[in-house]
Design a protein around this motif. Structure first.
Motif, mmCIF file in Angstrom:
data_model
loop_
_atom_site.group_PDB
_atom_site.id
_atom_site.type_symbol
_atom_site.label_atom_id
_atom_site.label_comp_id
_atom_site.label_asym_id
_atom_site.label_seq_id
_atom_site.Cartn_x
_atom_site.Cartn_y
_atom_site.Cartn_z
ATOM 1 N N ALA A 56 -11.071 -2.204 1.277
ATOM 2 C CA ALA A 56 -10.716 -1.146 0.524
ATOM 3 C C ALA A 56 -10.880 0.062 0.558
ATOM 4 C CB ALA A 56 -10.974 -1.444 -1.169
ATOM 5 N N GLU A 57 -11.941 -0.058 0.982
ATOM 6 C CA GLU A 57 -12.624 1.578 2.302
ATOM 7 C C GLU A 57 -11.195 2.069 3.365
ATOM 8 O OE1 GLU A 57 -16.606 4.009 2.944
ATOM 9 O OE2 GLU A 57 -16.863 1.790 2.092
ATOM 10 N N VAL A 58 -11.067 0.893 3.814
ATOM 11 C CA VAL A 58 -10.207 1.416 4.814
ATOM 12 C C VAL A 58 -8.932 1.364 4.825
ATOM 13 C CG1 VAL A 58 -9.280 0.414 6.710
ATOM 14 C CG2 VAL A 58 -11.945 -0.287 6.323
ATOM 15 N N ILE A 59 -8.672 1.263 3.689
ATOM 16 C CA ILE A 59 -6.817 1.992 2.907
ATOM 17 C C ILE A 59 -7.183 2.823 2.143
ATOM 18 C CG2 ILE A 59 -5.370 1.339 1.281
ATOM 19 C CD1 ILE A 59 -5.793 -1.536 1.870
ATOM 20 N N GLU A 60 -8.213 3.694 1.876
ATOM 21 C CA GLU A 60 -8.203 4.476 1.281
ATOM 22 C C GLU A 60 -8.675 6.028 2.183
ATOM 23 O OE1 GLU A 60 -11.640 5.661 -1.339
ATOM 24 O OE2 GLU A 60 -11.095 3.903 -2.823
ATOM 25 N N ALA A 61 -9.143 5.694 3.020
ATOM 26 C CA ALA A 61 -9.543 5.862 4.242
ATOM 27 C C ALA A 61 -7.881 6.394 5.085
ATOM 28 C CB ALA A 61 -10.645 5.899 4.903
ATOM 29 N N LEU B 23 -1.290 17.200 0.365
ATOM 30 C CA LEU B 23 -0.177 16.253 0.472
ATOM 31 C C LEU B 23 -0.163 15.678 -0.529
ATOM 32 C CD1 LEU B 23 -0.254 14.911 4.588
ATOM 33 C CD2 LEU B 23 0.356 17.682 3.467
ATOM 34 N N ASP B 24 0.463 15.800 -0.854
ATOM 35 C CA ASP B 24 1.474 14.664 -2.453
ATOM 36 C C ASP B 24 1.576 12.748 -1.437
ATOM 37 O OD1 ASP B 24 3.589 14.749 -0.652
ATOM 38 O OD2 ASP B 24 4.985 14.956 -2.330
ATOM 39 N N GLY B 25 1.220 12.251 -2.416
ATOM 40 C CA GLY B 25 1.336 10.584 -1.763
ATOM 41 C C GLY B 25 0.063 10.027 -1.437
ATOM 42 N N GLY B 26 0.228 8.913 -1.042
ATOM 43 C CA GLY B 26 -0.531 8.608 -0.525
ATOM 44 C C GLY B 26 -1.210 7.835 -1.806
ATOM 45 N N LEU C 76 -23.893 8.528 6.940
ATOM 46 C CA LEU C 76 -22.599 8.855 7.124
ATOM 47 C C LEU C 76 -21.329 7.458 7.378
ATOM 48 C CD1 LEU C 76 -23.815 11.341 9.395
ATOM 49 C CD2 LEU C 76 -23.269 12.230 7.600
ATOM 50 N N ARG C 77 -20.333 8.200 6.958
ATOM 51 C CA ARG C 77 -19.103 7.322 6.725
ATOM 52 C C ARG C 77 -17.820 7.817 7.265
ATOM 53 N NH1 ARG C 77 -21.051 2.673 3.915
ATOM 54 N NH2 ARG C 77 -18.876 2.060 3.856
ATOM 55 N N PRO C 78 -16.867 7.151 7.549
ATOM 56 C CA PRO C 78 -15.703 8.149 8.013
ATOM 57 C C PRO C 78 -14.785 8.622 6.932
ATOM 58 C CG PRO C 78 -15.739 5.741 9.462
ATOM 59 C CD PRO C 78 -17.319 6.166 8.632
ATOM 60 N N HIS C 79 -14.823 9.527 6.049
ATOM 61 C CA HIS C 79 -13.846 10.391 5.598
ATOM 62 C C HIS C 79 -12.051 9.596 5.706
ATOM 63 C CE1 HIS C 79 -12.915 12.123 2.061
ATOM 64 N NE2 HIS C 79 -12.078 12.561 2.184
ATOM 65 N N THR C 80 -11.971 9.622 6.690
ATOM 66 C CA THR C 80 -10.564 8.894 7.158
ATOM 67 C C THR C 80 -10.708 8.684 8.262
ATOM 68 O OG1 THR C 80 -10.426 12.019 8.551
ATOM 69 C CG2 THR C 80 -9.929 11.254 5.725
ATOM 70 N N ILE C 81 -9.959 7.672 8.857
ATOM 71 C CA ILE C 81 -9.338 6.965 9.919
ATOM 72 C C ILE C 81 -8.044 7.855 10.999
ATOM 73 C CG2 ILE C 81 -9.440 4.465 11.029
ATOM 74 C CD1 ILE C 81 -10.661 3.361 8.123
ATOM 75 N N THR D 208 1.013 -1.221 -0.224
ATOM 76 C CA THR D 208 -0.004 0.566 0.205
ATOM 77 C C THR D 208 1.241 0.895 0.123
ATOM 78 O OG1 THR D 208 0.085 0.624 2.741
ATOM 79 C CG2 THR D 208 -1.559 -1.301 1.536
ATOM 80 N N PRO D 209 -0.071 2.791 -0.355
ATOM 81 C CA PRO D 209 1.369 2.916 -0.343
ATOM 82 C C PRO D 209 1.783 3.671 1.223
ATOM 83 C CG PRO D 209 -0.844 3.680 -0.898
ATOM 84 C CD PRO D 209 -0.954 2.745 -0.738
ATOM 85 N N GLY D 210 2.574 4.670 1.865
ATOM 86 C CA GLY D 210 2.692 4.829 3.325
ATOM 87 C C GLY D 210 1.331 4.947 4.176
#
Length: 400
Positions: free
Chosen positions: A281-286, A297-300, A245-250, A46-48
């Motif tokens: 997959a959604e958790v990793i995106e978050a 930010l760059d990256g992700g 409502l879903r967490p956009h970021t974790i 995964t990305p860092g």
């Protein structure tokens, strides 16, 4: 083309690194083109990971990121308001193996103490905060404000209004912590702009599950988990999911009181969201592309040209019990176990964790576990690395 590093055989594809950036991706990249080849067959690349809410600056809450980063895959740590204008130098002068960026606390004193930083509105100096952000645009990517009764006293949402004024002047988002009323959580949510962030979004104390939360989500306010010591409750998250409502970021809200539990680290926090039913997959995106986009930010990503901040995980299926901040238990269907972490293509090396600060409250079980870990590390490192059959004669004697 010769690459510095090739991660070969992993999912979703091979990743080649040159000059600290991703140079190529794809299945079956030629191994002969890399100076170093790491076989990651059967593992997830995964990305860092980007932890949007941590505390690594000086003060009551701060921790050292490097001893945690190398075994968790977190290569970007967003210090969420530990530092204010008066204390920012204490953060900027520190050197880290990982990337550390900041959200400036609207209170100039930051989190030098446990709480109360916005009780004196003289500390919430808009002009000073604007000047500080503008002077450090390479490290400061937003504004942080804590809104709860202990932090603001009788000042209500005025610190938030001032944080938003700074955000508007500088073109950066505001992250608002919600907690014990007053002010009411609805007052906070109704002030936030599209792109602003409400952290502790599934707080069992603030319980943002009413119409104001739905309105905020609909207009583009970003919901961030922000686990921490008291900022996450399974039942609140489950009610939010029912409302759409879903967490956009974790994020972990990892600090000196949550790192020993209940948050522990970002992969553990991710497992808790998996236990609530969100797909992997959604958790990793978050924890990658979404927090990067939230702050610009760059990256992700694993796109060619992106920074070679990478994490390698074993995906372990099973039934893993996890607890929220209020000791409600759910079962995660899998967990991610970090195998390697790379920052700009360089593998992070092991670092021993620091002991807890003397003011951190710990249970007897936590203290016993820390003592056991120290004994286990001492026993491991006290043994010779290999036996005689694992050695070579490095300087053979001449024979006559």
């Amino acid at each position: 083309m010769t690459w510095d590093l090739l991660l070969a055989g992993g999912e979703p594809f091979d990743v080649a690194v040159e000059g600290g950036r991703i140079a190529a991706t794809g299945k079956g990249l030629p191994r002969t083109g890399a100076r170093v080849v790491e076989d990651v067959g059967g593992l997830l690349v995964t990305p860092g990971l980007i932890d949007l809410h941590t505390h690594v600056g000086p003060g009551y809450w701060g921790i050292a990121p490097d001893p945690i980063a190398w075994h968790t895959g977190v290569t970007t740590w967003v210090d969420a308001g530990t530092a204010g204008a008066f204390t920012l130098d204490g953060l900027l002068r520190r050197s880290f193996d990982v990337r550390v960026v900041g959200l400036l606390n609207i209170s100039a004193v930051g989190l030098s103490g446990r709480t109360g930083e916005s009780r004196d509105l003289g500390n919430c100096d808009v002009a000073l905060a604007i000047d500080t952000v503008q002077a450090h645009r390479d490290r400061i990517f937003g504004i942080k404000v804590r809104i709860d009764r202990e932090t603001v006293g009788d000042n209500g949402v005025e610190p938030l209004r001032r944080a938003i004024a700074v955000g508007e002047a500088c073109g950066v988002p505001v992250m608002a912590h919600v907690g014990s009323a007053p002010p009411a959580v609805d007052e906070v949510l109704d002030l936030l702009r599209p792109g602003d962030i409400v952290t502790h979004c599934a707080s069992g104390i603030a319980s943002p599950v009413g119409p104001a939360a739905v309105r905020a989500g609909a207009r583009g306010v970003l919901f961030d988990l922000g686990h921490g010591s008291g900022g996450f409750a399974f039942d609140v998250l489950e009610r939010q999911l029912d409302l759409g409502l879903r967490p956009h970021t974790i994020s972990t809200d990892l600090h000196a009181r949550s790192v020993y539990g209940p948050a522990f680290d970002l992969p553990t926090t991710m497992a808790k969201v998996l236990a609530a039913g969100l797909p992997l997959a959604e958790v990793i995106e978050a924890v990658t592309v979404r927090p990067a986009a939230a702050l610009g930010l760059d990256g992700g990503t694993l796109d060619v040209g992106a920074p070679a901040d990478l994490a390698v995980f074993a995906v372990e299926p099973g039934a893993f019990e996890v607890a929220d901040a209020h000791l409600q238990v759910r079962t995660a269907p899998l967990r991610l176990v970090n195998v390697a972490t790379y920052r700009k293509g360089q593998k992070l090396t092991p670092r021993l964790p620091e002991p807890p600060a003397p003011w951190i409250p710990l249970t007897g079980a936590q203290r016993a576990a820390l003592s056991r870990r120290e004994r286990d590390l001492r026993a491991l490192l006290s043994q010779p690395l290999v036996g005689p059959d694992g050695l070579a004669d490095q300087f053979p004697r001449e024979t006559k």
